[in-house]
Enzyme design. Structure first.
Site: not given
Ligand code: UDP
Length: 492
Positions: A18, A115, A350, A365, A369, A373
């Site tokens: 988030h 959010d 990452q 997974h 996000n 990416e």
């Protein structure tokens, strides 16, 4: 009348999933739309990764980040409460601090953007005369399911996972019972009650921001505007403003010295988000599968556990003792693969890894996000959903968007064997004569994503539209900080 920059307050719940997109949204509002922004962060135990995300978004300093005082929820949740329940309760308990922080701001912000877990704070915005929006840092299918769940709650008998037919969701491919989001797995669990509540509260907002883009999910986004499909919800404007992903930090580590030496698109990156872990048995099969594929890899390794995310979610990126991979990976694996692979304990940079030209695949997974990416860097995926809404994301990626391959059975249901892992790795990493359709498709989406967020692109325009609405409505209001009622927004 005093004319000042429009000011938006953003509220983020804990967890990288988030915080990262909320911070990116803040940056866009400041740099592209000339807003003043204050980000409120609710956090109990801020993980190392969250602190880093906050620090890196502060240089240069574009907005204020206010950490609301920690809330003690220990007396409100039992020891087995899920992450969703814990976050929901934290967000509820943080409301008095949020209310008092906003009401003491002078001048007061014009809009509050919360959010997904902050929807219980929408009435605070209402009370203080702010426009009120929900930022769902996920995709349009997830939003379609979430606003539908209060209806499903009335219509469906028994557990969703026991249904024999897929759940029909307007605007979205029918959801297989095994693909429902975690809060829907057990209707007696508190996280389900919280999720249904969020589904009811989202339509009370003045608009919903989504971390997707028009060209990626045009059918679902069109359905949101269709009264015959979505009824009252079609009156709530939906702004697809993504992909909002973390920019490159420019930091270098030994991972990049290794990557620099590998051929173009030859390395598969294996990582399970901020909290994902695998069982010992599954780690053994994954190690063998990677080795048998003979492809190069970078694997973010964490000690095996029996539960998926809950243990690690709030401590993401924290290295502790007992993390030595040789103690839990197959004997001889590290020696046999020393020229092919690199293990990174616990946490890797990452975004930087995915953007490196040597990376050609991502075993992921499917956190949203991570998904964005990967797409933003044109990297095809092997989907390995573990928790949250990831099973739906996996279906979206593999069966709708065509940018991923998936194991036959969900990894959360059954251990995926080494031969199948070897096969899926080959499927995305091998590209004879440039005929790998998955690789080609994800590169198309990379360009579509770039275009969407560029000036004049669909997401850029959607955020401009939102900014304009906040501006226009707030200009109609008095500048006093107290005492005016909320004005209703017209749907777009
Ligand atoms: N992440 C990272 N290094 C890691 C693991 C995760 O930088 O080793 C970042 C990743 O780039 C992404 C976020 O943490 O931005 C994880 O968010 P996502 O929505 O993919 O999954 P979640 O962690 O919420 O399950």
């Amino acid at each position: 009348m005093e004319i000042s920059k429009p000011h938006a307050a953003l509220l983020s719940s804990p967890g990288m999933g988030h915080l990262i997109p909320v911070l990116e949204l803040g940056k866009r509002l400041v740099t592209h739309h000339d807003f003043t922004v204050t980000v409120f962060v609710v956090s109990c135990h801020m993980s190392q990764a969250e602190s880093q995300a906050i620090q890196s978004s502060m240089s240069p300093k574009l907005f204020d980040i206010v950490q609301l005082p920690p809330v003690d929820i220990s007396h409100l949740v039992d020891a087995n409460a899920t992450v969703v329940t814990q976050i929901a309760v934290m967000m509820r308990e943080a409301r008095p601090a949020l209310r008092s922080a906003i009401s003491s701001m002078n001048p007061r912000p014009k809009a509050l953007i919360v959010d997904l877990f902050g929807t219980e704070s929408l009435p605070i915005a209402e009370e203080l005369g702010l426009l009120k929006y929900v930022f769902v840092p996920s995709n349009a299918w997830f939003l379609a399911l979430t606003v539908r769940v209060p209806f499903l709650d009335r219509e469906v008998e028994g557990e969703y996972v026991d249904q024999t037919e897929p759940l029909r969701i307007p605007g979205c491919r029918a959801v297989r019972p095994e693909d429902v989001v975690d809060p829907m797995l057990d209707r007696t669990n508190q996280q389900y009650i919280e999720y249904v509540r969020v589904g009811k509260e989202i339509p009370t907002s003045d608009g919903v921001l989504l971390n997707t883009w028009e060209e990626l999910q045009s059918l679902t986004l069109a359905a949101f505007r269709d009264e015959t499909l979505l009824g009252r919800f079609s009156k709530t404007p939906v702004y697809p403003i993504g992909p909002l992903t973390r920019p490159l930090s420019g930091s270098r580590s030994e991972v990049f010295d290794w990557l620099d030496k590998q051929p173009s698109e030859s390395v598969i990156f294996v990582s399970f988000g901020s909290g994902g872990t695998l069982s010992y048995e599954q780690m053994t099969e994954l190690a063998w599968g990677l080795e048998m594929s003979q492809h190069r890899f970078i694997w973010v390794v964490r000690p095996p556990t029996r539960t998926a995310a809950d243990d690690a979610f709030f401590t993401a990126g924290t290295v502790s003792s007992g993390d030595d991979p040789s103690t839990y990976l197959p004997a001889g694996f590290l020696t046999r693969t020393k020229n092919k692979g690199l293990l990174v304990p616990i946490w890797a940079p990452q975004v930087e890894v995915l953007s490196h030209p040597s990376v050609g695949g991502f075993l992921s997974h499917c956190g949203w996000n991570s998904t964005l990416e990967s797409i933003a860097n044109g990297v095809p995926m092997i989907v390995w959903p573990l928790y949250s809404e990831q099973r739906m994301n996996a279906t979206l990626l593999a069966e709708e968007l065509g940018v991923a391959v998936r194991p036959k059975v969900l990894p959360s249901k059954k251990v995926v064997g080494r031969e199948e892992i070897e096969e899926t790795v080959r499927q995305i990493m091998e590209d004879k004569e440039g005929k790998n359709a998955i690789r080609a498709r994800v590169k198309e989406l990379k360009y579509s994503a770039e275009k969407a967020v560029s000036k004049g692109g669909s997401s850029y325009t959607a955020l401009s539209r939102l900014a304009q609405q906040i501006n226009e409505i707030s200009m109609q209001r008095p500048t006093e900080t107290e005492g005016y009622a909320s004005l209703a927004l017209k749907p777009n």
